[in-house]
Design a protein around this motif. Sequence first.
Motif, mmCIF file in Angstrom:
data_model
loop_
_atom_site.group_PDB
_atom_site.id
_atom_site.type_symbol
_atom_site.label_atom_id
_atom_site.label_comp_id
_atom_site.label_asym_id
_atom_site.label_seq_id
_atom_site.Cartn_x
_atom_site.Cartn_y
_atom_site.Cartn_z
ATOM 1 N N CYS A 1 1.108 -1.402 0.536
ATOM 2 C CA CYS A 1 -0.096 -0.206 -0.196
ATOM 3 C C CYS A 1 0.492 1.289 0.021
ATOM 4 O O CYS A 1 0.695 1.820 -0.455
ATOM 5 C CB CYS A 1 -1.306 -0.226 1.389
ATOM 6 S SG CYS A 1 -2.452 -0.692 0.896
ATOM 7 N N GLU A 2 2.301 1.622 0.503
ATOM 8 C CA GLU A 2 3.436 2.316 0.691
ATOM 9 C C GLU A 2 3.333 2.811 -0.858
ATOM 10 O O GLU A 2 3.515 4.024 -1.193
ATOM 11 C CB GLU A 2 3.565 1.962 1.549
ATOM 12 C CG GLU A 2 3.472 2.057 2.814
ATOM 13 C CD GLU A 2 4.737 1.782 4.066
ATOM 14 O OE1 GLU A 2 6.012 1.573 3.004
ATOM 15 O OE2 GLU A 2 4.965 1.905 5.311
ATOM 16 N N GLN A 3 3.470 1.858 -1.459
ATOM 17 C CA GLN A 3 3.956 2.202 -3.196
ATOM 18 C C GLN A 3 2.699 2.611 -3.880
ATOM 19 O O GLN A 3 3.345 3.595 -4.893
ATOM 20 C CB GLN A 3 4.105 0.767 -3.589
ATOM 21 C CG GLN A 3 5.112 -0.153 -3.195
ATOM 22 C CD GLN A 3 6.836 0.767 -3.006
ATOM 23 O OE1 GLN A 3 6.874 1.644 -4.049
ATOM 24 N NE2 GLN A 3 7.325 0.504 -2.067
ATOM 25 N N LEU A 4 1.296 3.169 -3.145
ATOM 26 C CA LEU A 4 0.331 3.431 -3.949
ATOM 27 C C LEU A 4 0.332 5.038 -3.959
ATOM 28 O O LEU A 4 0.253 5.408 -4.714
ATOM 29 C CB LEU A 4 -0.256 3.429 -3.362
ATOM 30 C CG LEU A 4 -1.264 1.353 -3.798
ATOM 31 C CD1 LEU A 4 -2.718 1.218 -3.491
ATOM 32 C CD2 LEU A 4 -1.147 1.147 -5.656
ATOM 33 N N VAL A 5 1.475 5.481 -2.968
ATOM 34 C CA VAL A 5 1.318 7.227 -3.110
ATOM 35 C C VAL A 5 1.998 7.756 -4.272
ATOM 36 O O VAL A 5 2.522 8.449 -4.691
ATOM 37 C CB VAL A 5 2.433 7.440 -1.600
ATOM 38 C CG1 VAL A 5 1.354 7.087 -0.513
ATOM 39 C CG2 VAL A 5 3.352 6.858 -1.821
ATOM 40 N N TYR A 6 2.769 6.693 -4.420
ATOM 41 C CA TYR A 6 3.336 7.266 -6.047
ATOM 42 C C TYR A 6 2.746 7.025 -7.176
ATOM 43 O O TYR A 6 3.193 7.586 -7.938
ATOM 44 C CB TYR A 6 4.617 6.325 -6.360
ATOM 45 C CG TYR A 6 5.513 6.017 -4.900
ATOM 46 C CD1 TYR A 6 6.116 7.190 -5.127
ATOM 47 C CD2 TYR A 6 5.941 5.620 -4.320
ATOM 48 C CE1 TYR A 6 7.692 7.494 -4.080
ATOM 49 C CE2 TYR A 6 6.754 5.640 -3.251
ATOM 50 C CZ TYR A 6 7.901 6.051 -3.379
ATOM 51 O OH TYR A 6 8.228 6.199 -2.296
ATOM 52 N N ARG A 7 1.013 6.671 -7.437
ATOM 53 C CA ARG A 7 0.463 6.228 -7.960
ATOM 54 C C ARG A 7 -1.323 7.604 -7.772
ATOM 55 O O ARG A 7 -2.025 5.956 -7.222
ATOM 56 C CB ARG A 7 0.280 4.614 -8.143
ATOM 57 C CG ARG A 7 1.340 3.896 -8.659
ATOM 58 C CD ARG A 7 1.728 4.340 -9.968
ATOM 59 N NE ARG A 7 1.105 4.495 -11.076
ATOM 60 C CZ ARG A 7 0.664 3.078 -11.803
ATOM 61 N NH1 ARG A 7 1.307 2.126 -11.233
ATOM 62 N NH2 ARG A 7 -0.142 2.331 -12.348
#
Length: 282
Positions: A118-124
């Motif tokens: 989920c932390e990777q979604l801040v880039y998306r």
Amino acid sequence: MLTLTNAVVTGAVQGLSEFLPISSSAHIVFTTSILKILTGADYSVVNAEDTFFDILLHFGTLISVLIYFRKMLWEIIVEFFKAIKNKDFSNEYAKLGLYILIGTIFTVALAYPLKDICEQLVYRPEIVSILLIGTGIILFLSEYVSKKFDAKTDKMSLKKSIIMGLAQGMAVFPGLSRSGLTIASGLFSGLDRTTATKFSFLLVIPIILGTSILYPILEIHPSELAGFNWINMTIGTIVSAVVGYLCIKYFLIFVSKFSLKIFAYYCVIVGAVLAVFFNFMA
């Protein structure tokens, strides 16, 4: 570098969106991304200062909920420890403390294994926009199902606390509103809006407190702290706390009289518009 304008704007956004069922994580992603686009920065890059500031903004909203519910929280703490000592949880405040604890355990059990993804979604932000639409749909469904209950209750239970705890765990996905999912799950369980909303606000306290303490220790290297703009981060945190307090006060009045459909429409419309916008910008 965090500017004063960015700090004030994101602080106000966090204070509003943490308690309104519109996803604070989504709005922080949207706000920071748009501000970076306006300044010519790459919105897909999230640095340590951005992450730490996000933690501080959540800490600001923690302060607001602690102040607003200070009398109730004191009763919960006192009666909870009395109940442990006497092995008697018949007191309503003691039960509430137990339900908050159990709900938090289920939140962590569900959210922790998903956090890295989920932390990777801040880039998306384009994906976050779609998840915000999902929040709107859930809010619509909860209002529809809630109408099916002939008599709504203001009594929490073990089962309801588990359901709301799991709903809060799903909000680890940015775009899925924590307050939206927890309030909606309360409505699905037969709670009235005011009771579901109050428990939602209380349930977030251990999560924000734990994250505020553990995340900087585990994820931020001490050498990075010296380069942060502490003045602007402090101002942003204060703005988050003040706006959050006012939001709690007036949102509780709102939910006692009106449905959540206006927020459902908001999530669907904003999510759809920003999904198109960020896909175009990508």
